[in-house]
Design a protein around this motif. Structure first.
Motif, PDB file in Angstrom:
ATOM      1  N   UNK A   1       0.826  -1.212   0.000  1.00  0.00           N
ATOM      2  CA  UNK A   1       0.000   0.000   0.000  1.00  0.00           C
ATOM      3  C   UNK A   1       0.860   1.262   0.000  1.00  0.00           C
ATOM      4  N   UNK A   2       2.058   1.141   0.559  1.00  0.00           N
ATOM      5  CA  UNK A   2       2.982   2.282   0.550  1.00  0.00           C
ATOM      6  C   UNK A   2       3.856   2.272  -0.700  1.00  0.00           C
ATOM      7  N   UNK A   3       3.536   1.371  -1.606  1.00  0.00           N
ATOM      8  CA  UNK A   3       4.322   1.277  -2.839  1.00  0.00           C
ATOM      9  C   UNK A   3       5.635   0.542  -2.628  1.00  0.00           C
ATOM     10  N   UNK A   4       5.731  -0.225  -1.527  1.00  0.00           N
ATOM     11  CA  UNK A   4       6.986  -0.904  -1.216  1.00  0.00           C
ATOM     12  C   UNK A   4       6.876  -2.386  -1.562  1.00  0.00           C
ATOM     13  N   UNK A   5       7.722  -2.833  -2.480  1.00  0.00           N
ATOM     14  CA  UNK A   5       7.693  -4.237  -2.887  1.00  0.00           C
ATOM     15  C   UNK A   5       9.009  -4.942  -2.631  1.00  0.00           C
ATOM     16  N   UNK A   6      10.086  -4.315  -3.081  1.00  0.00           N
ATOM     17  CA  UNK A   6      11.387  -4.940  -2.894  1.00  0.00           C
ATOM     18  C   UNK A   6      12.142  -4.307  -1.734  1.00  0.00           C
ATOM     19  N   UNK A   7      13.222  -4.965  -1.335  1.00  0.00           N
ATOM     20  CA  UNK A   7      14.026  -4.459  -0.220  1.00  0.00           C
ATOM     21  C   UNK A   7      14.564  -3.051  -0.544  1.00  0.00           C
ATOM     22  N   UNK A   8      14.922  -2.872  -1.802  1.00  0.00           N
ATOM     23  CA  UNK A   8      15.448  -1.568  -2.177  1.00  0.00           C
ATOM     24  C   UNK A   8      14.410  -0.453  -1.998  1.00  0.00           C
ATOM     25  N   UNK A   9      13.140  -0.795  -2.283  1.00  0.00           N
ATOM     26  CA  UNK A   9      12.087   0.213  -2.093  1.00  0.00           C
ATOM     27  C   UNK A   9      12.083   0.717  -0.656  1.00  0.00           C
ATOM     28  N   UNK A  10      12.287  -0.202   0.267  1.00  0.00           N
ATOM     29  CA  UNK A  10      12.261   0.166   1.683  1.00  0.00           C
ATOM     30  C   UNK A  10      13.420   1.110   2.012  1.00  0.00           C
TER      31      UNK A  10
ATOM     32  N   UNK B   1      20.339   6.341 -17.102  1.00  0.00           N
ATOM     33  CA  UNK B   1      19.206   7.237 -16.906  1.00  0.00           C
ATOM     34  C   UNK B   1      17.900   6.496 -16.586  1.00  0.00           C
ATOM     35  N   UNK B   2      17.522   5.487 -17.403  1.00  0.00           N
ATOM     36  CA  UNK B   2      16.245   4.823 -17.098  1.00  0.00           C
ATOM     37  C   UNK B   2      16.194   4.184 -15.706  1.00  0.00           C
ATOM     38  N   UNK B   3      17.248   3.428 -15.281  1.00  0.00           N
ATOM     39  CA  UNK B   3      17.124   2.840 -13.937  1.00  0.00           C
ATOM     40  C   UNK B   3      17.124   3.897 -12.820  1.00  0.00           C
TER      41      UNK B   3
ATOM     42  N   UNK C   1      19.437  19.813   5.889  1.00  0.00           N
ATOM     43  CA  UNK C   1      20.589  20.385   5.213  1.00  0.00           C
ATOM     44  C   UNK C   1      21.863  19.558   5.344  1.00  0.00           C
ATOM     45  N   UNK C   2      21.763  18.402   5.965  1.00  0.00           N
ATOM     46  CA  UNK C   2      22.935  17.565   6.113  1.00  0.00           C
ATOM     47  C   UNK C   2      23.370  17.047   4.731  1.00  0.00           C
ATOM     48  N   UNK C   3      24.695  16.907   4.506  1.00  0.00           N
ATOM     49  CA  UNK C   3      25.157  16.419   3.198  1.00  0.00           C
ATOM     50  C   UNK C   3      24.512  15.100   2.774  1.00  0.00           C
ATOM     51  N   UNK C   4      24.231  14.219   3.726  1.00  0.00           N
ATOM     52  CA  UNK C   4      23.590  12.948   3.359  1.00  0.00           C
ATOM     53  C   UNK C   4      22.202  13.205   2.779  1.00  0.00           C
ATOM     54  N   UNK C   5      21.463  14.113   3.389  1.00  0.00           N
ATOM     55  CA  UNK C   5      20.133  14.449   2.881  1.00  0.00           C
ATOM     56  C   UNK C   5      20.239  15.184   1.548  1.00  0.00           C
ATOM     57  N   UNK C   6      21.228  16.049   1.463  1.00  0.00           N
ATOM     58  CA  UNK C   6      21.406  16.813   0.239  1.00  0.00           C
ATOM     59  C   UNK C   6      21.777  15.899  -0.928  1.00  0.00           C
ATOM     60  N   UNK C   7      22.574  14.878  -0.603  1.00  0.00           N
ATOM     61  CA  UNK C   7      22.949  13.925  -1.637  1.00  0.00           C
ATOM     62  C   UNK C   7      21.694  13.249  -2.211  1.00  0.00           C
ATOM     63  N   UNK C   8      20.802  12.813  -1.311  1.00  0.00           N
ATOM     64  CA  UNK C   8      19.601  12.116  -1.771  1.00  0.00           C
ATOM     65  C   UNK C   8      18.639  13.081  -2.458  1.00  0.00           C
ATOM     66  N   UNK C   9      18.540  14.277  -1.906  1.00  0.00           N
ATOM     67  CA  UNK C   9      17.671  15.288  -2.531  1.00  0.00           C
ATOM     68  C   UNK C   9      18.168  15.589  -3.942  1.00  0.00           C
ATOM     69  N   UNK C  10      19.468  15.685  -4.055  1.00  0.00           N
ATOM     70  CA  UNK C  10      20.070  15.958  -5.354  1.00  0.00           C
ATOM     71  C   UNK C  10      19.676  14.874  -6.350  1.00  0.00           C
ATOM     72  N   UNK C  11      19.822  13.639  -5.896  1.00  0.00           N
ATOM     73  CA  UNK C  11      19.536  12.520  -6.802  1.00  0.00           C
ATOM     74  C   UNK C  11      18.057  12.467  -7.172  1.00  0.00           C
ATOM     75  N   UNK C  12      17.221  12.803  -6.202  1.00  0.00           N
ATOM     76  CA  UNK C  12      15.789  12.787  -6.486  1.00  0.00           C
ATOM     77  C   UNK C  12      15.418  13.871  -7.503  1.00  0.00           C
ATOM     78  N   UNK C  13      15.941  15.062  -7.292  1.00  0.00           N
ATOM     79  CA  UNK C  13      15.664  16.142  -8.247  1.00  0.00           C
ATOM     80  C   UNK C  13      16.204  15.787  -9.625  1.00  0.00           C
TER      81      UNK C  13
ATOM     82  N   UNK D   1      14.151   4.170 -10.107  1.00  0.00           N
ATOM     83  CA  UNK D   1      14.437   4.054  -8.685  1.00  0.00           C
ATOM     84  C   UNK D   1      13.678   5.109  -7.878  1.00  0.00           C
ATOM     85  N   UNK D   2      13.601   6.326  -8.396  1.00  0.00           N
ATOM     86  CA  UNK D   2      12.979   7.402  -7.635  1.00  0.00           C
ATOM     87  C   UNK D   2      11.524   7.640  -7.973  1.00  0.00           C
TER      88      UNK D   2
END
Ligand code: ADP
Ligand code: MG
Length: 698
Positions: free
Chosen positions: A23-32, A681-683, A221-233, A687-688
């Motif tokens: 229901x949360x769109x989570x199927x594989x371990x990676x989704x989690x 690019x496609x994968x 604003x932590x670099x770890x969050x920024x890294x993921x935000x960057x990738x999502x954008x 992923x996001x």
């Protein structure tokens, strides 16, 4: 075990739990692993009760001063604690005798909860709490060797507790330690950005270590969050770019003409084009001369003359032998375009067909016939234009006046509609009613080229804006009187939306007419609202334009489609209910002539802090781009773009306002990926954005 294994491969996940996770769109371990905390609770330090503010969620400690059952509408246990700086009430609606017995006077407690305003003092309702040992030292705060200091909170669903989600994430993180998670960002790029690798960033945001900088993490604003935000954008941006490429490979009619129709139109105009209009027209013509579909967004402030630019593109297409569709999101705006296009095109011998959901069968049939036969060069209308029965003879250009109301999907559907027998797509031109901040445009409209009309026609006078409480309504009415009766001006009085109901809004406008007619017996007052018949609306507008009516009471329908240069005063009731863009658009109805104009924003008390900031922004500037920027900061991208742009509302970790600074780099990295690592690019998008890939699968 790989990360792509289903969640049922994790210990403790059976079919029932798997269904909930699904229901949360989570199927594989990676989704989690990519189900990221949406915020953290900070249990790292004890707050001072005397300095608490409602709305914050934190740890306090104090001594019980009193604990009693209160009987009333709802029985509750009230326990007052004090830490020497102030008192706080703990309120429990569910409690048992044992619990009550523990909360005796003198006992010391540590609580965690949200602070709320209470009747007598600040409260926490159902805080988590523990009794502190009166003898010994304090137990350590949250954050033992295994537990993080900051507690992550995840979006969840019925029947799935935060605690279970945390346990599951722990297991997924264990799996991450053993398996390889492919990092699609080339390490050289990541290194230049100064951001951590993917696996490290994921571990960090799920389980911040004990020494994590709390403030940075809470602020995102932590670099770890920024890294993921960057990738999502990046993933969102790439998905739009990919969509764009997919359209670009299509062919489209090549339109290269001398431009004699446009020349005739220009010769008949009572004014000359602004430099910005000419520049943007040239950009459009260059696109339309290519054998691939134009995909261009034209932005500009209210009143900069976008319609004329669209008309110029339309004439270019018609001269090349093609038909043009002009679509608007509302009846009123479509009617306005119909008037303009007829006014401009009929003298050139061109027919304009009209399509509206409200028109009769016979009228529809007649317009259809002219369109199919190719007699009508242009078709103007609402969504009705794109029903199956509407068939064009040779559609070459689609103009969409978007007003923030269509999303990527609608744009695509329209484009498909125009595909001809040779598989060619029409050119597409999108116009927005008010400017969109550049940063937002880069994400939400990355599938489009952008042209900006950054100049207003000469002679426009800036509108002076005042903000007034409606307790001073009588003064405002007086002001209307002196503008209309003494100075020979005209005015608008706008009644705003009441609880999203058009009917109630119309009733409010009707009531205002009665009241104003009584207060201003010597003025001619008219009423305009969305529920009136077209003919009725036309005659009211004609009377206002002609000066027979001095005051026009209206609903927000006049946001578009009204252009009366002699009107120099705009009153907006309950202005606090409207968004900045809408207020700016309304205000744009005045200041169109050469007299100085003003706009009165009346608000009803109490005014929220955000409402105050919104009205102040309007008072301080007339620049639509600046207003758009502030609107984005105040309300966030979802509201600014409208709910249809749902793709953007679903950002997991990025925040378009907070992370604005990342966007230029996102754009640059996207370019490099497409060029050097196109296979990634496609994968990365999948992923996001999930399997649907939202924009790409149309
Ligand atoms: P918007 O960009 O807000 O859609 P419109 O296209 O409705 O603005 O134009 C606003 C008004 O300005 C219209 O009355 C239009 O005829 C007029 N207009 C457009 N271009 C010029 C110009 N170059 N000089 C003077 N008036 C213009
Ligand atoms: Mg317009």
């Amino acid at each position: 075990m790989t990360l792509s294994a289903p969640l049922t491969s994790l210990k403790g996940v059976g079919p029932r739990l798997a269904e909930r996770l699904e229901r949360l769109g989570l199927r594989g371990v990676e989704d989690l692993l990519f189900h990221l905390p949406y915020r953290y609770q900070d249990r790292t330090h004890v707050a001072v009760i005397g300095a608490l503010r409602p709305g914050s969620e934190l740890v306090v400690e104090g001594e019980v001063q009193a604990c009693d059952i209160k009987f009333g509408k709802r029985r509750s246990l009230l326990c007052r604690i004090n830490d020497g700086t102030g008192s706080l009430m703990l309120r429990f609606f569910h409690f048992n005798a044992r619990q009550q017995a523990g909360l005796v006077r003198g006992a010391r407690l540590r609580c965690f909860g949200e602070v709320r305003r209470g009747a007598a003092m600040l409260e926490m309702v159902h805080p988590e709490y523990e009794l502190l040992d009166p003898e010994g030292g304090l137990a350590p705060l949250a954050g033992t060797a295994t537990e993080p200091h900051l507690t992550p909170l995840y979006h969840t669903t019925d029947g799935l507790a935060q605690k279970s989600l945390r346990q599951l994430t722990d297991r997924a993180l264990e799996r991450l330690a053993q398996a390889e998670l492919f990092d699609y960002l080339p390490s050289e790029l990541v290194a230049t950005l100064g951001l951590p690798g993917l696996a490290e960033a994921l571990r960090y945001v799920h389980r911040p270590p004990p020494d994590a900088p709390v403030a940075a993490l809470l602020a995102g604003e932590h670099p770890a969050q920024q890294r993921l935000a960057f990738e999502e954008l990046l993933a969102h941006h790439l998905s739009l770019r990919q969509l764009r490429q997919r359209i670009e490979i299509n062919s489209a009619p090549v339109m290269v003409v001398p431009g004699s129709l446009l020349q005739q139109l220009r010769a008949g105009l009572p004014f000359t084009l602004t430099g910005a209009q000419r520049r943007v027209m040239a950009e459009l013509f260059a696109d339309m001369a290519k054998p691939h579909p134009m995909q261009r967004l034209v932005q500009g402030d209210v009143g900069c003359g976008k319609t004329l630019v669209a008309a110029a593109a339309a004439l270019q297409a018609v001269e090349a032998g093609y038909q043009v569709a002009v679509m608007a999101p509302t009846e009123l705006l479509a009617e306005q375009h119909l008037r303009n296009f007829r006014h401009w095109c009929e003298p050139l011998g061109l027919q304009v067909a009209w399509f509206s959901g409200k028109q009769g069968v016979r009228e529809r049939r007649d317009n259809l016939a002219r369109l199919v036969a190719g007699d009508a060069a242009l078709a103007v209308g609402t969504h009705a234009l794109f029903q199956d029965e509407v068939v064009f003879n040779r559609l070459g250009l689609v103009v969409v006046d978007e007003q923030h109301r269509f999303g990527v999907h609608q744009r695509l559907a329209l484009r498909e509609k125009g595909r001809d027998v040779d598989g060619r797509l029409p050119h597409q031109l999108i116009m927005t009613a008010t400017p969109i901040p550049r940063t937002l445009a880069m994400t939400a409209y990355a599938d489009l080229d952008i042209s900006v009309i950054d100049e207003l026609p000469p002679g426009r006078t800036p509108v002076e804006t005042v903000v007034i409480s409606d307790s001073r309504r009588a003064e405002v009415v007086q002001r209307v009187h002196s503008a209309c009766a003494s100075e020979g001006r005209q005015a608008y009085w706008v009644c705003t939306l009441i609880e999203e109901s058009e009917l109630l809004q119309c009733q409010a406008a009707e009531a205002a007419v009665v009241e104003l007619t009584e207060a201003l017996p010597d003025l001619n007052i008219g009423l305009l609202h969305g529920r009136m018949k077209s003919a009725e609306k036309e005659s009211i507008m004609a009377a206002f334009k002609g000066g027979e009516l001095q005051l026009l009471v209206a609903t927000t329908v006049i946001e578009v489609g009204v252009d009366v240069p002699n009107a120099s005063l705009m009153i907006i009731e309950n202005a606090e209910r409207l968004g900045l863009a809408q207020l700016h658009q309304l205000r744009g109805r005045v200041g169109r002539g050469d007299v100085s104009s003003s706009c009165v924003l009346m608000y009803h008390k109490p005014l929220s802090a955000q409402g105050r900031a919104r009205l102040a922004a309007l008072r301080e500037t007339n620049d639509g781009f600046e207003i758009a920027r502030r609107d984005l900061e105040l309300r966030g991208p979802g509201e600014v773009l409208g709910t249809r742009q749902s793709g953007l509302l679903m950002l997991r970790i990025a925040d378009l306002v907070r992370d604005q600074a990342l966007l230029p780099q996102v754009e640059a990295v996207a370019g490099q990926l497409l060029q050097r690592w196109p296979e990634r690019v496609p994968p990365l998008i999948a992923r996001w954005l999930g399997e649907a890939q939202r924009y790409g699968d149309v």
